[in-house]
Write an enzyme that holds these catalytic residues in place. Sequence first.
Site, short mmCIF file in Angstrom:
data_model
loop_
_atom_site.label_atom_id
_atom_site.label_comp_id
_atom_site.label_asym_id
_atom_site.label_seq_id
_atom_site.Cartn_x
_atom_site.Cartn_y
_atom_site.Cartn_z
N PRO A 102 0.88 -1.19 -0.24
CA PRO A 102 -0.06 0.06 -0.13
C PRO A 102 0.75 1.38 0.08
O PRO A 102 1.85 1.11 0.67
CB PRO A 102 -0.88 -0.41 1.36
CG PRO A 102 0.00 -1.06 2.38
CD PRO A 102 0.68 -2.05 1.12
N CYS A 144 0.48 5.50 -0.02
CA CYS A 144 -0.52 6.71 0.05
C CYS A 144 -0.18 7.56 -1.23
O CYS A 144 1.07 7.78 -1.73
CB CYS A 144 -0.24 7.57 1.11
SG CYS A 144 -0.77 6.35 2.65
N ALA A 156 -3.38 3.01 1.90
CA ALA A 156 -3.80 3.02 3.42
C ALA A 156 -5.11 4.25 3.14
O ALA A 156 -5.27 5.07 2.81
CB ALA A 156 -2.70 3.78 4.38
N TYR A 209 0.73 5.04 13.54
CA TYR A 209 -0.59 5.49 13.30
C TYR A 209 -1.65 4.90 14.62
O TYR A 209 -1.00 4.06 15.48
CB TYR A 209 -1.20 5.00 11.98
CG TYR A 209 -0.63 5.73 10.97
CD1 TYR A 209 -0.27 7.04 10.89
CD2 TYR A 209 0.03 5.13 9.78
CE1 TYR A 209 0.53 7.92 9.87
CE2 TYR A 209 0.73 5.76 8.60
CZ TYR A 209 0.85 7.14 8.80
OH TYR A 209 1.68 7.73 8.01
N ARG A 240 8.03 1.62 -3.21
CA ARG A 240 8.79 2.50 -4.10
C ARG A 240 9.62 1.85 -5.32
O ARG A 240 9.29 2.21 -6.59
CB ARG A 240 9.83 3.25 -3.55
CG ARG A 240 9.17 4.11 -2.11
CD ARG A 240 10.42 4.69 -1.45
NE ARG A 240 9.82 5.39 -0.23
CZ ARG A 240 10.42 5.92 0.77
NH1 ARG A 240 11.53 6.17 0.46
NH2 ARG A 240 9.89 6.33 1.92
#
Length: 365
Positions: free
Chosen positions: A23, A25, A57, A182, A324
């Site tokens: 995942p 963002c 996310a 988080y 990446r």
Amino acid sequence: MSILFSPITLGGQVLDNRVVIAPMCQYSADAGRATDWHQIHLGHLALSGAGLMFIEATAVAPEGRISPADLGLWSDETEAALAHVLQSVRRHSPIPIAIQLAHAGRKASTEVPWAGGQSIAPASGGWQTVAPSALPYAADDTRPAALDEAGLARIRNDFVAAAQRAQRLGFNVIELHAAHGYLLHQFLSPLSNTRDDRYGGTLENRMRFPLEVFDALRAAVPGDTPVGIRISATDWVDGGWEIEQSVTFAQELQRRGCAFIDVSSGGLSALQKIPVGPGYQVAFADRIRRETGLPTIAVGLITEPEQAETILASGQADMVALARGMLYDPRWPWHAAAELGDQVDAPKQYWRSQPRAYKDLFKPG
């Protein structure tokens, strides 16, 4: 056949290979709604030949977004926007698709990275953040509000509602985000959780709310839907969350029907000191796998096909995830299969692209 391109089963879902698109963002949503960017971004990654694709996310509530531009799944409008994107992707790709459900807690209400990523105060267009304890991530951030019992119940219900929406949307896999500093990670770490009630103090208490959320989410979707979790195995800070506690947490999750653990690290404290290098988090996935028997996903500077194959062949993990590296090379699975002498799925529109040296690279349709 290489191990990297061998199938694996998670719950009721069979993956054709063990390459996972992590995942990532995109900070490109409109009030939580997916946009044309998501259609383009996910569309081309879905043609990569990977075994599983995570979308980014996805916040379970507006105040759970990292930034105002984060993707969300908390309303009929956000669900409909994501449905439009998924329908387009699925029209042209059979890749299994996973969603990572998240709440940023005290790390919410920030600028997008290319605008600096700083905290946005409520008076400047941001919002009041929440956390286990009223401790900001950075000294000059707005102090988060410590969650009371009603707040905990609301967030738990937000995760459940988002999971039910994800189920309606037909996601093949669901992952709970408890990493990178988080909200659920904030409950786990003694650096961010200084509560003196049943949700703070001892390891058992600090694990309580993340486990409650997992249990509620697991119960909210059919049993054959794989539900996994992403954790930070260590805070990389003395006195913080570390691998021994991660193993205990993983053992609790294993008993609750967790399908896999996606093993990352860091993100909770600006004081972290991470020894970044190729595969620097793989040892954590290895230990959790050995001590729990749970399938693990290794992630973090895994860039070369032989490196990925070695991780799997040595039993350190069951899958490898690229983030990446996949953005830089969206056809990484093609190139990996070619290097390892294996085959990969590709859309028929691209069949003529395979080099003569790899004329059997693409699986026949």
